[in-house]
Scaffold this motif. Structure first.
Motif, PDB file in Angstrom:
ATOM      1  N   ARG A  80      44.891  98.778  69.254  1.00 47.50           N
ATOM      2  CA  ARG A  80      43.855  97.721  69.177  1.00 47.50           C
ATOM      3  C   ARG A  80      43.950  96.948  67.865  1.00 47.50           C
ATOM      4  NH1 ARG A  80      43.539 100.847  73.299  1.00 47.50           N
ATOM      5  NH2 ARG A  80      41.777 100.690  74.755  1.00 47.50           N
ATOM      6  N   GLU A  81      45.142  96.921  67.246  1.00 46.97           N
ATOM      7  CA  GLU A  81      45.346  96.140  66.025  1.00 46.97           C
ATOM      8  C   GLU A  81      45.828  94.729  66.345  1.00 46.97           C
ATOM      9  OE1 GLU A  81      48.218  98.484  64.028  1.00 46.97           O
ATOM     10  OE2 GLU A  81      46.838 100.122  63.527  1.00 46.97           O
ATOM     11  N   LEU A  82      46.230  94.492  67.574  1.00 53.93           N
ATOM     12  CA  LEU A  82      46.777  93.203  67.983  1.00 53.93           C
ATOM     13  C   LEU A  82      46.320  92.910  69.404  1.00 53.93           C
ATOM     14  CD1 LEU A  82      48.755  90.808  67.436  1.00 53.93           C
ATOM     15  CD2 LEU A  82      50.567  92.274  68.369  1.00 53.93           C
ATOM     16  N   ARG A  83      45.819  91.695  69.616  1.00 61.36           N
ATOM     17  CA  ARG A  83      45.367  91.288  70.941  1.00 61.36           C
ATOM     18  C   ARG A  83      46.052  89.984  71.325  1.00 61.36           C
ATOM     19  NH1 ARG A  83      40.972  93.676  73.216  1.00 61.36           N
ATOM     20  NH2 ARG A  83      40.693  91.805  74.502  1.00 61.36           N
ATOM     21  N   PHE A  84      46.146  89.731  72.628  1.00 61.18           N
ATOM     22  CA  PHE A  84      46.816  88.538  73.124  1.00 61.18           C
ATOM     23  C   PHE A  84      45.885  87.682  73.994  1.00 61.18           C
ATOM     24  CE2 PHE A  84      50.366  90.929  71.697  1.00 61.18           C
ATOM     25  CZ  PHE A  84      51.390  90.019  71.465  1.00 61.18           C
ATOM     26  N   ASP A  85      44.579  87.881  73.875  1.00 59.51           N
ATOM     27  CA  ASP A  85      43.641  87.018  74.593  1.00 59.51           C
ATOM     28  C   ASP A  85      43.335  85.850  73.702  1.00 59.51           C
ATOM     29  OD1 ASP A  85      42.293  88.511  72.774  1.00 59.51           O
ATOM     30  OD2 ASP A  85      40.755  89.239  74.119  1.00 59.51           O
TER      31      ASP A  85
END
Length: 231
Positions: free
Chosen positions: A226-231
């Motif tokens: 959960r350190e990187l999101r693509f939304d």
């Protein structure tokens, strides 16, 4: 002549009293039989790399990782084109290709790379990757040995997978494999976050990895943490 080559390769595989060679031994013999510095075996499906069955050393492992991360390289072309793909001088190729793959592979110590498809009849499994730390083409004998070795490796992979439950990997294949399960999980998360297909999620992971000089596995782990999101 091909029969003699096959007997020699089978003899190498069974050396030391091994009746059922491991996947690691299969990679060792791939390099040994063709007199290469190292080797790896990549499995693919739907023209997408799924991961490595085995590698012989750190350089061959990096070559496999680069191809998986970037979606380009000798194994991928050999599988997709269903023919050997030969690059005798990765640092100074006659025709530049693999613009993202070649520089880090050369930096790691690979000067020549050769991909041979793994195929049994119409069944396409992936490719064998061979590399050498010095530039130069394969001799006629080496090329012939590599063709027979790829055929033996394809049969061995099928044998290792035989008896495994549907949608699962055979125990012998899984022992030394790196199938990037974290990447598949992250592709699913990106798919859910962005409302796109899993295939598109993998493309976005690859693009982010390339743009930020990271491996695909590193990016996938950041998504799962959960350190990187693509939304």
């Amino acid at each position: 002549m091909a029969g003699e080559r096959r007997l020699r390769i089978l003899g190498l595989l069974s050396s030391g009293g091994m009746t059922e060679p491991s996947s690691a031994r299969l990679c060792e013999v791939c390099a040994q039989a063709v007199a290469m510095t190292g080797a790896g075996i990549m499995l693919m499906s739907d023209d997408v790399p799924r991961g490595s069955v085995c590698t012989t050393n750190d350089v061959s492992a990096l070559i496999e990782e680069l191809q998986y991360t970037l979606g380009e390289g000798p194994c991928i072309d050999a599988h997709n084109q269903e023919r050997p793909v030969l690059e005798p001088d990765l640092a100074e190729p006659a025709t530049p290709r693999w613009l993202a793959f070649s520089p880090p592979a050369v930096h790691a110590g690979a000067r020549a790379v050769f991909g041979f498809p793994l195929q049994v009849g119409a069944v396409r499994l992936g490719a064998v990757n061979l590399y050498r730390d010095k530039p130069g083409p394969l001799s006629d004998d080496q090329h012939a040995d590599a063709l027979v070795m790829a055929d033996v490796a394809a049969q061995a992979v099928l044998a290792m997978q035989a008896g495994a439950p549907p949608d699962s990997l055979g125990a012998e294949l899984e022992l030394d494999a790196d199938f990037h399960l974290v990447v598949h999980q992250a592709s699913g998360m990106v798919s859910a976050q962005a409302g796109i297909s899993i295939a598109e999620g993998l493309i976005r992971l690859r693009a982010y990895a390339f743009a930020n000089d990271l491996t695909l596995s590193d990016v996938a782990r950041a998504v799962l943490a959960r350190e990187l999101r693509f939304d």
